[in-house]
Enzyme design. Structure first.
Site, PDB file in Angstrom:
ATOM      1  CG  ASP A 164      -1.937   1.057   1.257  1.00 28.52           C
ATOM      2  OD1 ASP A 164      -2.784   1.060   0.349  1.00 28.52           O
ATOM      3  OD2 ASP A 164      -1.922   1.908   2.177  1.00 28.52           O
ATOM      4  CD  GLU A 215      15.596 -13.869   5.068  1.00 29.18           C
ATOM      5  OE1 GLU A 215      16.305 -12.930   5.464  1.00 29.18           O
ATOM      6  OE2 GLU A 215      14.588 -14.289   5.707  1.00 29.18           O
TER       7      GLU A 215
END
Length: 556
Positions: free
Chosen positions: A210, A267
């Protein structure tokens, strides 16, 4: 005609995915309290699978006072008790995984709720404290420090500065319940890295970011006044404003934030993805969509344009170039939780596009500004079939697969959007596109929930759009979407496009595998090329020709 191009390459699943946006509070209410919830979403996973979506994007479901539809987040690592629990979130994830549907969640890095524990601590700690350094506090002006630091107006109306009673003000680009974070503060950055890992560890595949262009700010030196800020905004969107000139939008240091985020994304196997909500100039979009940052950025140009083939063609070409420049893919969208539904937008009698449509819509508050509902839906389905055939990903908003129109005439007593309250008499807000989904025409609350009235009540006209009605109608909008999404999976291929020469009133292009698309905006029907068969059309053809406001998908 294989689907292997993007479905089996898991790291690149997002490049041409079909993502379905869910506004949780208005989707399905399982416990009957009038608010949609996670159990309700889980119950509709079979519906989503049958629809043919690759992923869902959940608008905020976090603890919130709902002063801005959930975008006032009190805790970024929990679920609002009115919506469910973390255990129910995990159950939803399990159901989605079993249906091969990925989950993207909204993340709101620009601000928190004023109920957030950090902000409450900042209010108590006082001026100059480490707690206040997590947000943007400034001394007021004047001898009594009772004047705001600038005359800036926030996006929802009123001042961007809110006094706290000790001579200081805090910045809020949106509602006063949404204080802006200070992204120069290392603690803020580290906490969001923790949030990314929290949801990544729970199995989400990515994030919708956002206000991605608004996190970092520079409020040092002489700040522009509101009039200058408006001019800066115009120049920024036009691409003529020098970089790092605007004090709080589209600053280059925001990419340092997203470079760190990319480290967290990588990751995971496959890496998490993200899409930026960034209202920026075209040449800046590739920076947000960089593979070293978020990876994708929404293309809002189509959403903001009037229903015009020349504009659409230019937007498609420019957006594909932007994607090529970043190594990303395009992200097409016509409707979401912030804008008038495009089945209504394209029915309004004007040629001014998104802003003009909005202006006329607001002026006509309390009246019916829709010139022709059937015309709007016909245009909307043709336009949707166009973007579904384009290279890249596509986002659809809950209810658009039913052809839902905007609810423009709800009573003021029901409205919830802060823009309605901060700009009385001028804005009616965004509640009209957030009205609860009708699942059963004759069910309690149209099947939305078994007991309490929905938080945004459906108008009687929504009965004819109910899922159970459209499900049985082979010619319904719902079944058109189902056919289109299923065929899109079969036909998806390399992210390339070739324009076919045509008149200005026709959009005609081919994909590398021979998939061909015609969208006719003009009054003269367009003949289907010799040797091509119609695989799907948004409306009936007339004598083997594509009539006005109709899209057709063609195969060899």
């Amino acid at each position: 005609m294989s689907t292997t191009f993007y479905l089996t390459d898991d790291a690149n699943w997002w490049r041409q995915a079909l993502v379905y946006q869910i506004y949780p509070r208005s989707f399905c209410d399982a416990n009957g309290d009038g608010i949609g919830d996670l159990v309700g979403i889980t119950s509709k996973v079979p519906y989503l699978k049958n629809l043919g979506v690759d992923a869902i994007w959940l608008s905020p479901f976090y603890p919130s006072a709902l002063k801005d539809g959930g975008y006032d987040v009190a805790d970024f690592r929990d679920v609002d008790p009115k919506i469910g629990t973390l255990a129910e979130f995990d159950d939803m994830m399990t159901a989605c995984k079993a249906a091969n549907i990925k989950v993207i969640v909204d993340i709101v890095p620009n601000h928190s709720s004023d109920d957030h524990v950090w902000f409450q601590a900042a209010l108590k700690a006082g001026k100059g404290s480490p707690e206040r350094e997590r947000y943007i506090f400034r001394d007021g002006l004047g001898p009594n420090k009772d004047q705001p630091p600038t005359d800036w107006e926030c996006m929802f109306g009123g001042s961007t500065w809110e006094p706290v009673g000790d001579g200081q003000y805090y910045l809020h680009l949106f509602d006063s319940s949404q204080p802006d974070f200070n992204w120069s503060n290392r603690e803020v950055r580290d906490d969001f890295l923790k949030t990314l890992r929290f949801w990544g560890d729970r199995g989400v595949s990515g994030f919708r970011v956002d206000v991605a262009n608004g996190c970092t700010k520079d409020l040092s030196g002489d700040l522009p006044n509101q009039a200058a800020l408006i001019e800066m905004m115009k120049q920024m969107l036009a691409g003529t404003l020098p970089e790092d000139t605007h004090p709080y939008f589209d600053r280059n240091d925001v990419f340092d934030v997203y470079k760190e985020w990319r480290g967290v994304f990588n990751e995971y196997n496959p890496p998490l993805t993200a899409v930026a909500e960034a209202w920026v100039a075209s040449h800046r979009k590739p920076l947000y969509a960089s593979p070293h940052g978020l990876g994708q950025s929404f293309s809002f140009d189509m959403l903001m344009a009037p229903f015009d083939p020349v504009l659409f063609r230019n937007i498609i070409s420019e957006s594909l170039e932007d994607a090529k420049a970043s190594g990303s893919s395009t992200t097409w969208v016509f409707s979401n939780h912030d804008v008038i539904r495009h089945a209504t937008r394209h029915a309004l009698d004007n040629d001014g596009g998104f802003y003009e449509t909005t202006r006329k819509y607001l002026i006509n508050k309390g009246q019916n500004p829709v010139a022709d509902v059937s015309l709007g839906l016909r245009r909307a389905t043709a336009a949707t079939m166009m973007i579904l055939a384009l290279p890249g990903s596509a986002y659809i908003y809950q209810g658009e697969e039913l052809g839902l129109p905007e609810v423009h005439d709800m009573p003021d007593s029901q409205r919830q959007d802060p823009t309605f309250f901060r700009r009385p008499g001028y804005e009616v807000g965004r509640d009209g596109c957030r009205v609860c989904i009708p699942w059963e025409a004759e069910g309690k609350n149209m099947g939305f929930g078994p007991n309490a009235e929905p938080h945004l009540v459906q108008p009687a006209v929504y009965k004819k759009y109910a899922v159970d009605i459209e499900d049985k109608d082979p010619n319904s909008t719902l079944n058109l979407y189902r056919k289109a999404l299923a065929l899109r999976h079969e036909l998806q291929c390399a992210e390339e496009l070739e324009w076919v020469p045509s008149s200005e009133e026709v959009i005609h292009f081919k994909r590398p595998n021979g998939w061909e698309i015609i969208v006719n905006f003009g009054e003269t029907p367009v003949a289907v090329p010799t040797g091509r068969k119609v695989a799907l059309s948004s409306d009936d053809l007339v004598n083997d020709a594509v009539p006005q406001y109709t899209a057709a998908w063609l195969l060899p």
